[in-house]
Write a protein that holds these residues in place. Structure first.
Motif, mmCIF file in Angstrom:
data_model
loop_
_atom_site.group_PDB
_atom_site.id
_atom_site.type_symbol
_atom_site.label_atom_id
_atom_site.label_comp_id
_atom_site.label_asym_id
_atom_site.label_seq_id
_atom_site.Cartn_x
_atom_site.Cartn_y
_atom_site.Cartn_z
ATOM 1 N N SER A 149 89.910 20.600 125.355
ATOM 2 C CA SER A 149 88.434 20.290 124.606
ATOM 3 C C SER A 149 88.467 19.505 123.609
ATOM 4 C CB SER A 149 87.828 21.715 124.184
ATOM 5 O OG SER A 149 88.896 22.368 123.210
ATOM 6 N N ILE A 150 89.454 19.427 122.947
ATOM 7 C CA ILE A 150 89.507 18.373 121.802
ATOM 8 C C ILE A 150 89.300 17.161 122.153
ATOM 9 C CG2 ILE A 150 90.775 17.526 119.533
ATOM 10 C CD1 ILE A 150 91.955 20.616 119.390
ATOM 11 N N ARG A 151 90.022 16.620 123.130
ATOM 12 C CA ARG A 151 90.080 15.252 123.734
ATOM 13 C C ARG A 151 88.722 15.024 124.197
ATOM 14 N NH1 ARG A 151 95.007 14.293 127.549
ATOM 15 N NH2 ARG A 151 94.058 12.421 127.845
ATOM 16 N N GLU A 152 88.127 15.876 125.019
ATOM 17 C CA GLU A 152 86.754 15.578 125.521
ATOM 18 C C GLU A 152 85.775 15.578 124.494
ATOM 19 O OE1 GLU A 152 84.119 15.022 128.229
ATOM 20 O OE2 GLU A 152 86.326 15.298 128.642
ATOM 21 N N SER A 153 85.997 16.533 123.210
ATOM 22 C CA SER A 153 85.225 16.268 122.096
ATOM 23 C C SER A 153 85.298 14.753 121.514
ATOM 24 C CB SER A 153 85.253 17.398 121.210
ATOM 25 O OG SER A 153 84.241 17.487 120.250
ATOM 26 N N ILE A 154 86.335 14.526 121.316
ATOM 27 C CA ILE A 154 86.675 13.010 120.654
ATOM 28 C C ILE A 154 86.144 12.131 121.436
ATOM 29 C CG2 ILE A 154 88.386 11.418 120.193
ATOM 30 C CD1 ILE A 154 90.169 13.665 119.242
ATOM 31 N N ILE A 157 82.195 6.704 107.423
ATOM 32 C CA ILE A 157 83.141 7.317 106.106
ATOM 33 C C ILE A 157 83.523 8.437 106.689
ATOM 34 C CG2 ILE A 157 82.976 8.445 103.697
ATOM 35 C CD1 ILE A 157 80.383 6.815 103.285
ATOM 36 N N ASN A 158 85.270 8.639 106.495
ATOM 37 C CA ASN A 158 85.912 9.539 106.850
ATOM 38 C C ASN A 158 86.151 10.620 106.038
ATOM 39 O OD1 ASN A 158 88.130 11.405 107.891
ATOM 40 N ND2 ASN A 158 89.574 9.831 107.376
ATOM 41 N N PHE A 159 85.794 11.906 106.039
ATOM 42 C CA PHE A 159 86.078 12.878 104.824
ATOM 43 C C PHE A 159 87.235 13.581 105.246
ATOM 44 C CE2 PHE A 159 81.709 11.375 104.011
ATOM 45 C CZ PHE A 159 81.612 11.553 102.584
ATOM 46 N N PHE A 160 88.270 13.088 105.373
ATOM 47 C CA PHE A 160 89.649 13.860 105.733
ATOM 48 C C PHE A 160 89.660 14.382 107.013
ATOM 49 C CE2 PHE A 160 93.575 16.398 104.986
ATOM 50 C CZ PHE A 160 94.481 15.478 105.193
ATOM 51 N N GLU A 161 88.665 13.940 108.096
ATOM 52 C CA GLU A 161 88.698 14.472 109.368
ATOM 53 C C GLU A 161 89.848 14.112 110.151
ATOM 54 O OE1 GLU A 161 88.593 15.685 112.797
ATOM 55 O OE2 GLU A 161 87.891 16.899 111.013
ATOM 56 N N THR A 162 90.934 14.920 110.575
ATOM 57 C CA THR A 162 92.232 14.499 111.050
ATOM 58 C C THR A 162 91.723 13.870 112.623
ATOM 59 O OG1 THR A 162 92.206 16.807 112.040
ATOM 60 C CG2 THR A 162 93.260 16.342 110.041
ATOM 61 N N THR A 163 91.038 13.825 113.180
ATOM 62 C CA THR A 163 90.818 13.185 114.425
ATOM 63 C C THR A 163 90.389 11.847 114.337
ATOM 64 O OG1 THR A 163 88.592 13.920 114.795
ATOM 65 C CG2 THR A 163 90.319 15.449 115.594
ATOM 66 N N THR A 164 90.094 11.367 113.225
ATOM 67 C CA THR A 164 89.426 10.014 113.018
ATOM 68 C C THR A 164 90.250 8.854 113.407
ATOM 69 O OG1 THR A 164 88.369 10.635 110.791
ATOM 70 C CG2 THR A 164 88.468 8.276 111.031
ATOM 71 N N PRO A 165 91.598 8.953 113.264
ATOM 72 C CA PRO A 165 92.462 7.708 113.666
ATOM 73 C C PRO A 165 92.265 7.705 115.413
ATOM 74 C CG PRO A 165 93.659 8.815 112.265
ATOM 75 C CD PRO A 165 92.473 9.753 112.371
ATOM 76 N N PHE A 166 92.052 8.845 116.114
ATOM 77 C CA PHE A 166 91.842 8.827 117.644
ATOM 78 C C PHE A 166 90.523 8.280 117.982
ATOM 79 C CE2 PHE A 166 94.773 12.601 116.855
ATOM 80 C CZ PHE A 166 95.523 12.039 117.497
ATOM 81 N N LEU A 167 89.762 8.027 117.066
ATOM 82 C CA LEU A 167 88.478 7.465 117.355
ATOM 83 C C LEU A 167 88.353 5.738 117.650
ATOM 84 C CD1 LEU A 167 86.016 9.561 115.100
ATOM 85 C CD2 LEU A 167 86.411 9.705 117.699
#
Length: 335
Positions: free
Chosen positions: A87-92, A108-118
């Motif tokens: 579900s996380i992968r689908e959400s990304i 702007i990334n406020f320490f959101e841990t999935t940002t590199p995957f975007l």
């Protein structure tokens, strides 16, 4: 018109509060800018007042920290995220598609841990990427190889990284900048008073604050029915239990003292408003343990009013006060 995307970690209120504070600065610089805020879900859910702050607001599934009692549990966090990986992968994927549709000038990334995957630079080659957070200070001030590697990784692909800290006291690489706590106008422009109650902000279901002695009335803000609430009843004072809401800041301005976990945002607000501050780090939470030790070392928390380091407090208040002006200039130069 500038189009800006916020990617905000929803854990605690710090990242959300920082995003709102930076939104206020951006709107001062670029009144017609269009801001899209993606706030990552967590087990508490997004606070309802966010809908008043952001016209374009989206939520999505992300990696999540899990707790046992009042302790961060790494094993539970790992298995929970592994179980929800699909579900996380689908959400990304959905977030990536939406960002491609927006075509932002700035992300702007406020320490959101999935940002590199975007892969922002791949889907929007012309967008600038900025990472903002307290955590980005830690690799230069605290030990912990794997934690520091992870923190730096969350900023992968960023053109700049803004590390937030109480004081500018470490050397950082060229693409990093250290800024004071970034607070909202509501706090910056407040005229604080000292009324007959103490404020408690409890983020976990076992807050661990019951051993503290309060001289008068207590207001407890929490989204949990904390077990400590019952223990507070033993004191000869009035205890109010309130869900976290926009009213929290009003009481923060009016209270006598603040008791909270050792996060960055609430502690900074309390110091700026001149409140007596008591902090208790969440066990097994490296950042909060570091924050608590840092504030105690500088005489800004976990001390009686007579022992507060007045000079350090005044220095930090001055740094916070000029922060929006400094950031305005940085934003204009950056864009």
């Amino acid at each position: 018109m500038k189009k800006i995307v916020f990617l905000v970690q929803g854990e605690g209120r710090g990242h959300i509060a920082q995003s709102i504070a930076l939104k206020e600065v951006i709107k001062d610089c670029y009144p017609n800018s269009q801001i899209h805020a993606f706030v990552a879900n967590n087990h508490r859910g997004s606070p309802p007042y966010l809908k008043q702050e952001y016209e374009n607001l989206y939520d999505y599934d992300t990696f999540e920290f899990k707790y046992k009692g009042n302790t961060l549990c790494k094993r539970s966090s790992f298995w929970h995220n592994l179980k929800n990986l699909k579900s996380i992968r689908e959400s990304i994927k959905n977030v990536k598609n939406k960002i491609k549709e927006i075509k932002p000038d700035l992300v702007i990334n406020f320490f959101e841990t999935t940002t590199p995957f975007l892969n922002i630079k791949k889907i929007c080659p012309d967008a600038k990427v900025l990472s903002v957070g307290r955590q980005y200070y830690l690799p230069f001030a605290a030990s912990g190889f794997w934690a520091n590697m992870f923190i730096k990784w969350t900023a992968r692909g960023s053109d700049q990284v803004w590390a937030l800290n109480y004081f500018d006291d470490v050397n950082v690489p060229k693409n990093y900048k250290i800024f004071p706590p970034l607070l909202q106008k509501k706090i910056l422009e407040a005229a604080p008073t000292t009324e007959d109650f103490d404020l408690v902000y409890s983020v976990n279901d076992h807050s661990g604050y019951a051993g503290l002695k309060f001289p008068a009335n207590i207001k407890i803000y929490s989204n949990y029915e904390t077990k400590s609430v019952q223990k507070f009843q033993d004191f000869k004072c009035k205890v109010e239990y309130l869900p976290v809401s926009s009213e929290f800041k009003e009481d923060l301005i009016r209270c006598r003292s603040v008791t909270c976990s050792s996060g960055f945002e609430t502690t900074s607000e309390a110091i700026y408003l001149g409140k007596v501050l008591y902090t208790k780090p969440t066990p097994n939470h490296g950042e909060q343990i570091f924050n608590s030790d840092y504030l105690t070392k500088h005489g800004l928390a976990n001390t009686s009013l007579g022992k507060i380091n007045i000079l350090k407090q005044a220095e930090l208040i001055a740094r916070i006060r000029i922060c929006p002006t400094v950031i305005k200039k940085e934003l204009i130069d950056f864009l």
